[in-house]
Design a protein around this motif. Structure first.
Motif, PDB file in Angstrom:
ATOM      1  N   GLU A 132       7.684   5.327   1.768  1.00 54.13           N
ATOM      2  CA  GLU A 132       7.300   4.051   1.167  1.00 54.13           C
ATOM      3  C   GLU A 132       6.495   3.191   2.131  1.00 54.13           C
ATOM      4  OE1 GLU A 132      10.444   1.903  -0.693  1.00 54.13           O
ATOM      5  OE2 GLU A 132      11.083   3.601  -1.935  1.00 54.13           O
ATOM      6  N   LEU A 133       5.541   2.479   1.544  1.00 48.58           N
ATOM      7  CA  LEU A 133       4.770   1.500   2.312  1.00 48.58           C
ATOM      8  C   LEU A 133       5.608   0.240   2.513  1.00 48.58           C
ATOM      9  CD1 LEU A 133       1.454   2.148   0.448  1.00 48.58           C
ATOM     10  CD2 LEU A 133       1.617   2.121   2.946  1.00 48.58           C
ATOM     11  N   THR A 134       5.375  -0.430   3.625  1.00 40.96           N
ATOM     12  CA  THR A 134       6.084  -1.669   3.917  1.00 40.96           C
ATOM     13  C   THR A 134       5.108  -2.835   3.914  1.00 40.96           C
ATOM     14  OG1 THR A 134       5.757  -1.476   6.308  1.00 40.96           O
ATOM     15  CG2 THR A 134       7.692  -0.382   5.371  1.00 40.96           C
ATOM     16  N   ASP A 135       5.646  -4.038   3.909  1.00 41.94           N
ATOM     17  CA  ASP A 135       4.796  -5.228   3.940  1.00 41.94           C
ATOM     18  C   ASP A 135       3.971  -5.282   5.221  1.00 41.94           C
ATOM     19  OD1 ASP A 135       5.886  -5.975   1.530  1.00 41.94           O
ATOM     20  OD2 ASP A 135       7.383  -7.317   2.418  1.00 41.94           O
ATOM     21  N   GLU A 136       4.492  -4.657   6.283  1.00 37.14           N
ATOM     22  CA  GLU A 136       3.802  -4.719   7.570  1.00 37.14           C
ATOM     23  C   GLU A 136       2.458  -3.991   7.549  1.00 37.14           C
ATOM     24  OE1 GLU A 136       7.051  -4.110   7.214  1.00 37.14           O
ATOM     25  OE2 GLU A 136       7.660  -6.091   7.990  1.00 37.14           O
ATOM     26  N   PHE A 137       2.309  -2.971   6.695  1.00 37.38           N
ATOM     27  CA  PHE A 137       1.050  -2.232   6.688  1.00 37.38           C
ATOM     28  C   PHE A 137      -0.117  -3.155   6.347  1.00 37.38           C
ATOM     29  CE2 PHE A 137      -2.442   0.140   4.963  1.00 37.38           C
ATOM     30  CZ  PHE A 137      -2.524   1.255   5.781  1.00 37.38           C
ATOM     31  N   ALA A 138       0.072  -4.030   5.381  1.00 37.78           N
ATOM     32  CA  ALA A 138      -1.020  -4.893   4.927  1.00 37.78           C
ATOM     33  C   ALA A 138      -1.458  -5.898   5.978  1.00 37.78           C
ATOM     34  CB  ALA A 138      -0.609  -5.616   3.650  1.00 37.78           C
ATOM     35  N   THR A 139      -0.576  -6.226   6.905  1.00 32.92           N
ATOM     36  CA  THR A 139      -0.913  -7.225   7.921  1.00 32.92           C
ATOM     37  C   THR A 139      -1.262  -6.613   9.277  1.00 32.92           C
ATOM     38  OG1 THR A 139       1.436  -7.490   8.454  1.00 32.92           O
ATOM     39  CG2 THR A 139       0.504  -8.973   6.805  1.00 32.92           C
ATOM     40  N   ALA A 140      -1.061  -5.313   9.418  1.00 30.90           N
ATOM     41  CA  ALA A 140      -1.368  -4.648  10.688  1.00 30.90           C
ATOM     42  C   ALA A 140      -2.883  -4.495  10.843  1.00 30.90           C
ATOM     43  CB  ALA A 140      -0.702  -3.284  10.734  1.00 30.90           C
ATOM     44  N   PRO A 141      -3.384  -4.420  12.053  1.00 28.84           N
ATOM     45  CA  PRO A 141      -4.827  -4.226  12.266  1.00 28.84           C
ATOM     46  C   PRO A 141      -5.288  -2.909  11.643  1.00 28.84           C
ATOM     47  CG  PRO A 141      -3.733  -4.877  14.305  1.00 28.84           C
ATOM     48  CD  PRO A 141      -2.650  -4.577  13.330  1.00 28.84           C
ATOM     49  N   ALA A 142      -6.484  -2.922  11.101  1.00 34.23           N
ATOM     50  CA  ALA A 142      -7.056  -1.696  10.542  1.00 34.23           C
ATOM     51  C   ALA A 142      -7.379  -0.728  11.669  1.00 34.23           C
ATOM     52  CB  ALA A 142      -8.321  -2.022   9.756  1.00 34.23           C
ATOM     53  N   PRO A 143      -7.263   0.579  11.421  1.00 27.88           N
ATOM     54  CA  PRO A 143      -7.558   1.548  12.482  1.00 27.88           C
ATOM     55  C   PRO A 143      -9.046   1.598  12.809  1.00 27.88           C
ATOM     56  CG  PRO A 143      -7.173   2.669  10.395  1.00 27.88           C
ATOM     57  CD  PRO A 143      -6.835   1.226  10.172  1.00 27.88           C
ATOM     58  N   ASP A 144      -9.347   2.069  13.980  1.00 30.42           N
ATOM     59  CA  ASP A 144     -10.728   2.262  14.412  1.00 30.42           C
ATOM     60  C   ASP A 144     -11.291   3.492  13.699  1.00 30.42           C
ATOM     61  OD1 ASP A 144     -13.099   2.842  15.738  1.00 30.42           O
ATOM     62  OD2 ASP A 144     -12.282   2.430  17.728  1.00 30.42           O
ATOM     63  N   PRO A 145     -12.434   3.367  13.004  1.00 27.65           N
ATOM     64  CA  PRO A 145     -12.994   4.534  12.319  1.00 27.65           C
ATOM     65  C   PRO A 145     -13.294   5.695  13.257  1.00 27.65           C
ATOM     66  CG  PRO A 145     -14.446   2.615  12.113  1.00 27.65           C
ATOM     67  CD  PRO A 145     -13.201   2.152  12.759  1.00 27.65           C
ATOM     68  N   ALA A 146     -13.496   5.430  14.545  1.00 30.78           N
ATOM     69  CA  ALA A 146     -13.757   6.510  15.494  1.00 30.78           C
ATOM     70  C   ALA A 146     -12.568   7.459  15.598  1.00 30.78           C
ATOM     71  CB  ALA A 146     -14.089   5.930  16.866  1.00 30.78           C
ATOM     72  N   MET A 147     -11.373   6.962  15.284  1.00 36.12           N
ATOM     73  CA  MET A 147     -10.188   7.816  15.294  1.00 36.12           C
ATOM     74  C   MET A 147     -10.310   8.954  14.293  1.00 36.12           C
ATOM     75  SD  MET A 147      -7.242   4.863  15.386  1.00 36.12           S
ATOM     76  CE  MET A 147      -5.990   6.068  14.931  1.00 36.12           C
ATOM     77  N   PHE A 148     -11.134   8.750  13.255  1.00 38.49           N
ATOM     78  CA  PHE A 148     -11.309   9.747  12.205  1.00 38.49           C
ATOM     79  C   PHE A 148     -12.683  10.405  12.285  1.00 38.49           C
ATOM     80  CE2 PHE A 148      -8.353   6.505  10.741  1.00 38.49           C
ATOM     81  CZ  PHE A 148      -7.258   7.274  10.359  1.00 38.49           C
ATOM     82  N   GLY A 149     -13.355  10.225  13.426  1.00 38.33           N
ATOM     83  CA  GLY A 149     -14.651  10.840  13.610  1.00 38.33           C
ATOM     84  C   GLY A 149     -15.765  10.191  12.818  1.00 38.33           C
ATOM     85  N   MET A 150     -15.576   8.919  12.443  1.00 34.24           N
ATOM     86  CA  MET A 150     -16.585   8.217  11.662  1.00 34.24           C
ATOM     87  C   MET A 150     -17.302   7.179  12.510  1.00 34.24           C
ATOM     88  SD  MET A 150     -14.760   7.783   7.923  1.00 34.24           S
ATOM     89  CE  MET A 150     -13.274   6.991   8.538  1.00 34.24           C
ATOM     90  N   TRP A 208     -18.365   0.484   5.155  1.00 34.97           N
ATOM     91  CA  TRP A 208     -17.787   1.711   4.619  1.00 34.97           C
ATOM     92  C   TRP A 208     -16.869   2.443   5.590  1.00 34.97           C
ATOM     93  CZ3 TRP A 208     -17.893   6.852   5.979  1.00 34.97           C
ATOM     94  CH2 TRP A 208     -17.317   7.728   5.039  1.00 34.97           C
ATOM     95  N   ALA A 209     -17.314   2.697   6.807  1.00 36.43           N
ATOM     96  CA  ALA A 209     -16.520   3.505   7.729  1.00 36.43           C
ATOM     97  C   ALA A 209     -15.182   2.838   8.032  1.00 36.43           C
ATOM     98  CB  ALA A 209     -17.296   3.765   9.017  1.00 36.43           C
ATOM     99  N   ALA A 210     -15.202   1.545   8.278  1.00 39.32           N
ATOM    100  CA  ALA A 210     -13.958   0.826   8.558  1.00 39.32           C
ATOM    101  C   ALA A 210     -13.046   0.834   7.344  1.00 39.32           C
ATOM    102  CB  ALA A 210     -14.264  -0.612   8.986  1.00 39.32           C
TER     103      ALA A 210
END
Length: 290
Positions: A171-189, A155-157
């Motif tokens: 607009e979203l680009t094709d690169e967003f889907a292939t980029a690494p997912a952010p660390d949930p700690a960045m959002f305090g999770m 869930w957190a990730a």
């Protein structure tokens, strides 16, 4: 006074609440508040700020107190619209005014198209109709990437990835889907996997809602006044852009509301908006043609 009701349907049992008297004390139609996947409790702050109105809230089938027996975990705008129609019929006080947000706004658009006599005015707040965007393919790819993160890491990730997607400006680009997912700690999770995989927002079971294309002809011919609305803090982000795109299809503009995607929410859930200012703006919009 709030009363809670259970409505039997062929697919399960719907739980809904009536806040105030029926018939209404002010002679106006009930105000039906619709969210998804958020349940009735998400509207508690807003309901408290319109004590002169009779407000109806409900839990979407299979979520909260509403139990489904159709053997499916999939959510579609059409089935939710049908459930809302059944509740409006059960009230015996229709047509109703509707404030609907997020996935609830999508199903409310389906409701007006399928049951035009049910609604007098619809305020559709930030409907996430990805299919109407010019960058729809990239948006759907980003959504699938969020689902994949949730499936593999929990869930957190998944939520962190979802927040990142919905926070992109423009607009979203094709690169967003292939980029690494952010660390949930960045959002305090938390960074740990909680082991669950049934979240209706992150698991993909609500894909039909974001893929929904409004029936423009049906909506334009319906007697309801349809208002597309978005929070000022959402400007430029995904749900602001989907709101603008739906408004353009219907030949209308966007009414700007205070705060963000959950601008009507109180502080109890950690996602506080500006419910007082939001309620005042909602009154203005609902009363515009009176």
């Amino acid at each position: 006074m709030t009363t809670t009701h259970s409505l039997q349907t062929p697919d399960g049992t719907l739980a809904y609440d009536v806040h105030g008297p029926l018939p209404t004390a002010d002679g106006r139609p009930p105000l039906f508040m619709v969210g998804a996947p958020m349940g009735a409790d998400g509207f508690s702050a807003l309901v408290a700020l319109v004590p002169d109105r009779t407000v109806v809230t409900y839990d979407v089938r299979g979520l909260g107190r509403s139990v489904r027996t159709d053997g499916s975990d999939r959510h579609t705008p059409e089935q939710n619209a049908d459930d809302q129609h059944r509740i409006i019929e059960a009230l015996g006080a229709g047509p109703v005014e509707v404030f609907a947000s997020s996935g609830g706004a999508v199903s409310a658009l389906a409701l007006v198209a399928a049951h035009p006599a049910d609604v007098t005015v619809l305020v559709a707040h930030e409907p996430p109709c990805l299919a109407v965007l010019p960058d729809a393919e990239a948006a759907f790819a980003a959504e699938r990437a969020v689902h994949a993160t949730y499936a593999s890491r929990g869930w957190a990730a998944g939520m962190a990835h979802f927040i990142a997607m919905t926070s992109v400006q423009g607009e979203l680009t094709d690169e967003f889907a292939t980029a690494p997912a952010p660390d949930p700690a960045m959002f305090g999770m938390p960074t740990q996997d909680d082991g669950t995989r049934s979240d209706p927002l992150l698991s993909g079971v609500s894909d039909a809602i974001t893929a929904f294309r409004p029936d423009v002809d049906a909506l334009q011919s319906a007697p309801a006044r349809i208002v597309l609305a978005a929070g000022i803090e959402s400007k430029g982000t995904l749900t602001w852009r989907t709101t603008e795109a739906v408004a353009a299809l219907l030949g209308t503009g966007v009414e700007v509301f205070p705060s963000h995607h959950g601008g009507f929410v109180g502080g109890e859930g950690g996602y506080a908006g500006q419910p007082g200012a939001f309620a005042a703006r909602l009154r203005e919009v609902l009363d515009a043609d009176r």
